[in-house]
Write an enzyme that holds these catalytic residues in place. Structure first.
Site, PDB file in Angstrom:
ATOM      1  N   TYR A 157       0.839  -1.204   0.000  1.00 59.36           N
ATOM      2  CA  TYR A 157       0.000   0.000   0.000  1.00 59.36           C
ATOM      3  C   TYR A 157       0.871   1.250   0.000  1.00 59.36           C
ATOM      4  O   TYR A 157       0.631   2.189  -0.773  1.00 59.36           O
ATOM      5  CB  TYR A 157      -0.899  -0.021   1.235  1.00 59.36           C
ATOM      6  N   LYS A 161       1.046   4.388  -2.883  1.00 53.17           N
ATOM      7  CA  LYS A 161       0.733   5.779  -2.583  1.00 53.17           C
ATOM      8  C   LYS A 161       1.940   6.694  -2.795  1.00 53.17           C
ATOM      9  O   LYS A 161       1.788   7.852  -3.209  1.00 53.17           O
ATOM     10  CB  LYS A 161       0.172   5.902  -1.164  1.00 53.17           C
TER      11      LYS A 161
END
Length: 261
Positions: A157, A161
């Site tokens: 994740y 990002k």
């Protein structure tokens, strides 16, 4: 009520719930017609009804952003319904696994990157030619503070990002001469079921309780609260509007002060 987006068409991915739902409704309240894209059609139908109740048009398009063919279909549906696109909000994303890097499966890694990083790139790649032809447009990518600071067990994740920051800045450089602005919003922990699930996973990983994790997150904010979906949606409307005409390549924190860089 101000109509910052009056007459414009906004495409919002992940529009069925949470941040995406709030973004779609705030765009409609600001005067935009909205293309609602997500995998869950049932949730999109409810959002479409709320958009219609504000006097705006909504087009529902079932979409898996990790599938290039689905993105082509999304562009085609937008063309048929409205014949233009002014705003693209890349909001679709998944939490991915919560596991130490050496315990994370290759499949989980690839799936997280496919949805959170390749998906926004595919959407930009597909919609940018329309914006270039029009000589204007605003793209807003939804990132996360986890792209800028560590969070235990969230390597895939975090990588996605952080990658969105690079995509945003490079596209701002490439698309700027065509009158197109590209920005990113990095929300902090956003109230809702998704962050509750993250707190539960963090609690298991750290051997504590979800409430203790929540309390720790709230304590990191000078405002002593989490972010709301409306906080993020209002920032999207601003960046999409003429009020932000001179803003591109920016990573805007909406974190209640948890992150200030």
């Amino acid at each position: 009520m101000t109509m910052e987006l009056d007459g414009r068409v906004a495409v919002v991915t992940g529009a069925g719930q949470g941040i995406g739902r709030a973004i779609a409704l705030h765009c409609a309240a600001a005067g935009a017609d909205v293309v609602l894209a997500a995998r869950s059609v049932g949730k999109l139908a409810e959002v479409a009804g709320n958009v219609a109740s504000q006097g705006r048009r909504a087009e529902v398009v079932p979409t898996d952003v990790a599938d290039p063919a689905a993105i082509d279909a999304l562009v085609a549906a937008t063309d048929r319904a409205f014949g233009r696109v002014d705003v693209l909000v890349n909001n679709s994303g998944i939490a991915g696994p919560t596991a130490l890097a050496w315990d994370t499966s290759v499949d989980d890694w690839h799936r997280t990157l496919d949805v959170n990083l390749t998906g926004p790139w595919l959407c930009c790649r597909a919609f940018l030619p329309r914006m270039i032809d029009a000589g204007s447009g605003s793209i807003i990518n939804i990132g996360s503070i986890t792209g800028k600071r560590p969070l235990l067990g969230r390597t895939p994740y975090a990588a996605t990002k952080a990658g969105l920051i690079g995509i945003t800045r490079t596209l701002a450089e490439e698309a700027g001469p065509h009158g197109i602005r590209v920005n990113l919003i990095s929300p902090g922990a956003v109230e809702g079921p998704r962050i509750d699930a993250v707190f539960e996973a963090q609690a298991r990983a750290r051997g504590t309780s979800p409430q203790e994790i929540r309390t720790d997150f709230e304590a990191m904010s000078p405002m002593r609260r989490l972010v709301t979906a409306d906080d993020v949606a209002r920032a999207v409307v601003f960046l999409a509007s003429d009020a932000a005409a001179g803003i591109t390549g920016v990573d805007l924190n909406v974190t209640t002060g948890t992150v200030m860089y």
